[in-house]
Design a protein around this motif. Structure first.
Motif, short mmCIF file in Angstrom:
data_model
loop_
_atom_site.label_atom_id
_atom_site.label_comp_id
_atom_site.label_asym_id
_atom_site.label_seq_id
_atom_site.Cartn_x
_atom_site.Cartn_y
_atom_site.Cartn_z
N GLN A 53 -123.67 5.29 -37.08
CA GLN A 53 -123.51 6.68 -37.46
C GLN A 53 -124.59 7.22 -38.20
N LEU A 54 -125.48 6.42 -39.07
CA LEU A 54 -126.51 6.78 -39.62
C LEU A 54 -127.97 6.16 -39.14
N PRO A 55 -128.93 7.04 -39.62
CA PRO A 55 -130.14 6.54 -39.18
C PRO A 55 -130.83 5.26 -40.20
N GLU A 106 -120.27 8.48 -44.62
CA GLU A 106 -120.16 7.86 -43.25
C GLU A 106 -119.68 6.65 -43.41
N ALA A 107 -120.45 5.79 -44.34
CA ALA A 107 -120.21 4.39 -44.48
C ALA A 107 -118.49 4.11 -45.07
N ARG A 108 -118.32 5.01 -45.87
CA ARG A 108 -116.90 4.76 -46.43
C ARG A 108 -115.94 5.24 -45.37
N ARG A 109 -116.06 5.96 -44.69
CA ARG A 109 -115.16 6.48 -43.32
C ARG A 109 -115.17 5.42 -42.62
N CYS A 110 -116.05 4.63 -42.05
CA CYS A 110 -116.02 3.40 -41.23
C CYS A 110 -115.24 2.35 -41.62
N LEU A 111 -115.47 2.16 -43.01
CA LEU A 111 -114.70 1.19 -43.92
C LEU A 111 -113.34 1.57 -43.89
N GLU A 112 -112.89 2.60 -44.22
CA GLU A 112 -111.44 3.17 -44.34
C GLU A 112 -110.73 3.03 -42.97
N HIS A 113 -111.59 3.51 -41.70
CA HIS A 113 -111.03 3.46 -40.45
C HIS A 113 -110.56 1.81 -40.32
N ALA A 114 -111.46 1.12 -40.56
CA ALA A 114 -111.00 -0.78 -40.32
C ALA A 114 -109.91 -0.95 -40.97
N LEU A 115 -110.02 -0.73 -42.48
CA LEU A 115 -108.92 -0.72 -43.26
C LEU A 115 -107.31 -0.23 -42.91
N ARG A 116 -107.50 1.02 -42.66
CA ARG A 116 -106.28 1.34 -42.06
C ARG A 116 -105.68 0.58 -41.17
N GLU A 117 -106.55 0.22 -40.13
CA GLU A 117 -105.99 -0.47 -39.05
C GLU A 117 -105.54 -1.91 -39.43
N GLN A 134 -129.74 -2.42 -43.81
CA GLN A 134 -129.24 -1.13 -44.61
C GLN A 134 -127.73 -1.01 -44.54
N ALA A 135 -127.25 -0.85 -43.27
CA ALA A 135 -125.90 -0.95 -42.69
C ALA A 135 -124.92 -2.00 -43.30
N THR A 136 -125.59 -3.17 -43.45
CA THR A 136 -124.84 -4.49 -44.02
C THR A 136 -124.79 -4.17 -45.52
N ALA A 137 -125.65 -3.84 -46.05
CA ALA A 137 -125.41 -3.52 -47.57
C ALA A 137 -124.43 -2.38 -47.83
N SER A 196 -122.02 -1.71 -45.99
CA SER A 196 -120.50 -1.95 -45.67
C SER A 196 -120.10 -3.12 -46.82
N LEU A 197 -121.02 -3.76 -47.41
CA LEU A 197 -120.63 -4.67 -48.51
C LEU A 197 -120.25 -3.82 -49.63
N GLU A 198 -120.87 -2.72 -50.01
CA GLU A 198 -120.77 -1.71 -51.01
C GLU A 198 -119.13 -1.26 -51.02
N GLY A 199 -118.78 -1.08 -49.70
CA GLY A 199 -117.21 -0.62 -49.43
C GLY A 199 -116.88 0.89 -49.73
N SER A 200 -115.90 0.96 -50.53
CA SER A 200 -115.33 2.42 -50.58
C SER A 200 -116.30 3.09 -51.72
N SER A 201 -117.27 1.98 -52.42
CA SER A 201 -117.96 2.62 -53.56
C SER A 201 -119.40 3.00 -52.78
N SER A 202 -119.71 3.07 -51.80
CA SER A 202 -120.78 3.39 -51.07
C SER A 202 -121.01 4.60 -51.31
N ALA A 203 -122.43 5.31 -51.49
CA ALA A 203 -122.76 6.71 -51.72
C ALA A 203 -122.75 7.44 -50.46
N ARG A 204 -122.77 6.69 -49.19
CA ARG A 204 -122.70 7.54 -47.92
C ARG A 204 -121.45 7.63 -47.54
#
Length: 175
Positions: free
Chosen positions: A136-138, A158-169, A143-146, A148-156
């Motif tokens: 999703q991001l360049p 796009e990263a929050r949306r990826c995590l929210e999609h997985a958690l919704r599932e 950096q993407a692993t970091a 993903s570990l920030e979770g919903s508190s990520s500043a990005r």
């Protein structure tokens, strides 16, 4: 206890919670390879520990998903202890929801009385979530692993949306 605390302080980052810390052995002047050094004295004591931890944001996200389905989280532990608890629960009315988040998949199992009532495998885990963020991001995989570990508190977002999609599932399956 001081040795255990020192091991945790040395091994863990600020954003991690301990699921298990096990002393493997201790050594001091006059002894080596002792699992429990109580009763022994030494001017210098060192030890080897096995530590299993989870990122704090992942722990919170899993608890949120389970609680949003109307279930109560009594405790969290690593998968080997959870499997042992399920195996020992064959007597009585104990119910366990086992959520095992791996690198490429997440396994969910509902156990009652030591028997598997329902199970499901989701096609995402820690590595696949990081890969989705990297696509999703360049950004690099590290950096993407970091992120993903920030979770919903990520500043990005796009990263929050990826995590929210997985958690919704995960929440849908648990519900």
């Amino acid at each position: 206890e001081r040795l255990t605390q020192a091991a945790m302080a040395q091994a863990l980052g600020i954003d991690r919670d301990v699921l298990l810390i096990e002393r493997l052995e201790c050594a001091g002047n006059g002894f080596d390879g002792v699992r429990d050094p109580q009763g022994l004295s030494a001017t210098r004591l060192r030890g080897a520990f096995h530590i299993v931890s989870i990122p704090t944001t992942v722990r919170r996200a899993v608890i949120q998903s389970v609680e949003s389905a109307g279930l109560e989280v009594a405790s969290m532990t690593h998968s080997l202890v959870a499997h042992a608890a399920v195996a020992q629960s064959s007597s009585g009315g104990s119910r366990f929801l086992l959520v095992d988040v791996g690198g490429t998949s997440t396994d969910i199992g509902m156990f009652a009385g030591g028997r598997l009532l329902a199970s499901h495998t989701l096609a995402w885990g820690g590595l696949t979530l990081a890969e989705a963020i990297a696509k999703q991001l360049p950004v690099t995989h590290e950096q993407a692993t970091a992120m993903s570990l920030e979770g919903s508190s990520s500043a990005r977002p796009e990263a929050r949306r990826c995590l929210e999609h997985a958690l919704r599932e995960l929440g849908d399956v648990v519900h």
